[in-house]
Design an enzyme around this catalytic site. Structure first.
Site, PDB file in Angstrom:
ATOM      1  N   GLU A  63       0.786  -1.226   0.000  1.00  0.00           N
ATOM      2  CA  GLU A  63       0.000   0.000   0.000  1.00  0.00           C
ATOM      3  C   GLU A  63       0.824   1.285   0.000  1.00  0.00           C
ATOM      4  OE1 GLU A  63      -3.086   0.383  -0.379  1.00  0.00           O
ATOM      5  OE2 GLU A  63      -4.038  -1.537   0.051  1.00  0.00           O
TER       6      GLU A  63
ATOM      7  N   SER B  44     -25.822 -23.001  56.077  1.00  0.00           N
ATOM      8  CA  SER B  44     -24.908 -23.085  57.227  1.00  0.00           C
ATOM      9  C   SER B  44     -23.596 -22.333  57.023  1.00  0.00           C
ATOM     10  CB  SER B  44     -24.599 -24.559  57.525  1.00  0.00           C
ATOM     11  OG  SER B  44     -25.770 -25.257  57.889  1.00  0.00           O
TER      12      SER B  44
END
Length: 683
Positions: free
Chosen positions: A76, A336
């Site tokens: 590019e 518990s």
């Protein structure tokens, strides 16, 4: 002279034209999808932008494979790092191709010019559009560094559909970050932005493959890639389907999005590897437990309080399991799991020891008669065994002595939010689950046991709430160590190893919630199992449903359990026979020990649970606090918070200096070893 005038006029016109373009739309260009990352910067989840586009922030130096950048520049913009936004040689080549071939072969655009086009999209290719790109490219180069330009281009480049940027494309097409790309993958990502819609992999994979191969052929011609490497890359097929964006820790990500505004990257304390492991564990176990059963897991670092993994449900997208509900933050009955803190306060108060004996037999507290889970009673057992077996009667007996309100206030002081039924005060039932709490708060409390009584607020979002993480006192160090030591000996499930993890299980009334919370010297992990809608799930109990998941979670951390802290200085470690007489067997208040016909000592003042103003009034220094005792064999020793302050006089009285505001434990021990203890609050 005339030429100078014409030149000046042209310069003025160009300047005016450039000014008419307005400022660069940098703010809009820099908008990205919000990304949630873990403690190492790894992507957990990304959110699409408001218009549905995926555009992830990217750093060319750290986020992108160098091979891709090499191909990108070679294909590019060879002179990207040297030109000022426009490459005259590339423009000249494009113009020559247009003249000689009669149509546009290559645009001659630099990466900066392409970025300008992405900032201000133009559908038609024309000379005026090209001039605009040139002007904008020069402007961009003046305002931004090369690194910033490249990063912005890599985030905005189109890859088809709603994918923008190399990161979004790599994740969607290859299922991975672009940090490590094959030659074939890198060439494909270079090719797609040239014509993103015509080369969409999910629509036109053959076109995309041909474009990729042209990039590779060009790289061979330019000497960037060898023929052999290019041939190998071209033999690889291209993906034909998009992969979903990662959705790790979705509940944590959603919460972070609500908590942090206007921040494109939100860093969490989570560890992506552990998060993925525990999400898989929760998913697999939920599938075996039933179609409506959900599983939640929370893991935190003991030292820092940082959340390492949060699994709010086994499948975020499973509507049947209410997957989008975060069950780590849902208020449920703890069963518990609060019992260790009852025992911790009892140890702290000094009226019971892990080796003390305690009765597990039918007993009533007013109209309340607690029973054990298996509807049997064990008789007289060591306190250690009572906690390890999670016996209900001993726990309620100790809570009756400690005080439910005191337990509630201590847990709230440590940062836990308890929810009681409307208009109800804390009562004995909270010891067996008669209160609401979240898995997150339970894990925070248990991590305090691992820290020898100091609870550190949990933190999940990095760089948030700085300075707000001061530890809160839950128990004194000796009591916290004793609880941890007892829980370490709890018999593990079938898939567990003995004496490696301190843990507790719990099952709420009606089999609605199954819990297991455990810790070693490094991390604390909590597991919840149940139905998100609160409906009963018969057969789902903590020991068989949640505990195996807990031990599996520890095993999957990849590290051996770390040792718990050593006993603090002053810890009494002795068998029952060698304990002081009052500690050998727990006796409820009013059941005093008698020695040789003498009445055991009993603290008459101050009363247990009372509040005492020992400030001496406004502006005055603290004053002495009187203590009065009945019974006992002289000499009688007085202890304040476990430290001796001397003996009582012949009248069994003594003035002691106020230890300061807060809860204070006063203990007296007579010559025969009989003792009594009260806890008061000094203000």
């Amino acid at each position: 002279m005339a030429l100078a005038g014409v030149g000046l006029t042209l310069a003025v016109m160009v300047t005016a034209w450039v000014a008419s373009l307005g400022p660069l739309p940098l703010q809009e260009a820099r908008a990205v999808s919000t990304t949630i990352v873990d403690r190492h910067g790894k992507l957990l989840r990304a959110y699409a932008m408001a218009d549905g586009r995926w555009r992830l922030p990217v750093n060319a130096t750290t986020d992108v494979d160098p091979t891709y950048l090499k191909l990108l520049f070679a294909y590019e913009d060879r002179r990207f790092h040297s030109h000022a936004g426009v490459d005259p040689l590339a423009l000249g080549r494009a113009a020559l191709q247009l003249v000689t071939r009669g149509h546009i072969v290559s645009g001659g655009s630099t990466i900066t010019m392409q970025l300008a086009r992405l900032m201000e999209p133009r559908r038609q290719r024309s000379i005026s559009a090209k001039l605009r790109q040139i002007a904008r490219a020069i402007e961009i180069e003046r305002q931004m560094s090369k690194g910033q330009i490249l990063d912005l281009y890599l985030a905005m480049a189109p890859f088809g559909g709603n994918l923008e940027g190399v990161r979004a494309a790599s994740i969607a097409y290859f299922g991975k970050e672009p940090k490590r790309l094959s030659l074939s993958e890198a060439a494909l990502l270079v090719a797609l932005p040239q014509s993103p819609e015509n080369r969409r992999l999910d629509r036109y994979p053959n076109v995309a493959r041909a474009a990729r191969d042209r990039v590779l052929d060009r790289m061979v011609e330019d000497g960037v890639v060898s023929e052999a490497d290019a041939a190998s890359a071209e033999a690889i097929p291209v993906p034909r389907l998009r992969k979903p964006m990662p959705v790790l820790a979705p509940h944590s990500a959603d919460n972070a999005m609500l908590s942090v505004k206007n921040n494109p990257i939100i860093a969490l304390t989570l560890d992506a590897g552990l998060q993925q492991t525990l999400e898989t564990l929760a998913h697999d176990r939920a599938a075996t437990l039933g179609p409506n059963i959900s599983v939640a897991i929370l893991a935190v670092d003991n030292a820092s309080g940082e959340v390492l993994a949060r699994v709010g449900s086994p499948d975020y997208f499973d509507d049947r399991r209410a997957g989008q509900v975060d069950m780590t933050r849902a208020v449920r009955s703890p069963g518990s799991t609060l019992k260790p803190f009852i025992y911790g306060l009892a140890f702290e108060d000094g009226f019971v020891h892990p080796e003390s004996l305690i009765d597990d037999r039918p007993i009533r507290f007013g109209s309340y008669a607690p029973e054990n889970f298996d509807m049997t009673f064990q008789g007289t057992v060591p306190v250690r065994k009572a906690l390890q077996m999670s016996l209900n009667v001993p726990a309620i007996a100790l809570l009756d002595r400690v005080g439910a309100s005191r337990l509630s206030s201590r847990l709230k002081q440590a940062g836990a939010n308890l929810e009681l039924p409307k208009d109800e005060a804390p009562g004995l039932a909270m010891g067996l689950g008669g209160v609401g709490i979240t898995l997150q708060d339970l894990v925070q409390l248990y991590s305090g046991l691992a820290r020898l009584g100091d609870v550190k607020p949990l933190r999940e979002i990095q760089n948030q709430h700085a300075g707000a993480g001061e530890p809160q006192r839950l128990l004194d160090q000796v009591a916290a160590w004793q609880v941890g030591n007892v829980l370490l000996g709890t018999p593990p499930p079938e898939n567990g190893v003995h004496n490696r993890i301190a843990f507790k299980t719990g099952t709420s009334y009606g089999y609605r919630d199954a819990w297991s919370i455990g810790f070693d010297g490094r991390i604390t992990i909590g597991v919840w199992v149940g139905r998100p809608d609160g409906a009963p799930a018969p057969g789902i109990v903590g020991r068989t449903a949640a505990a195996p998941i807990l031990f599996d979670a520890f095993a999957r951390t990849g590290k051996l359990p770390a040792a718990l802290p050593k006993p603090p200085k002053g810890t009494l470690i002795a068998s029952n026979a060698k304990l002081p007489l009052p500690l050998r067997r727990y006796r409820p208040i009013g059941e005093l020990v008698r020695t040789d016909g003498e009445r055991a000592p009993h603290i008459q003042f101050p009363l247990d649970g009372s509040r005492i103003d020992a400030s001496g009034g406004a502006g005055a220094s603290s004053v002495a606090m009187p203590v009065k005792v009945a019974g006992g064999v002289l000499p009688i020793t007085m202890l304040v918070n476990g430290v001796s302050v001397g003996e009582l006089d012949n009248r069994r009285q003594r003035l002691i200096d106020s230890p300061g505001p807060g809860f204070t434990r006063l203990t007296v021990i007579d010559a025969k070893g009989a003792a009594d203890t009260v806890v008061v609050r000094i203000q």
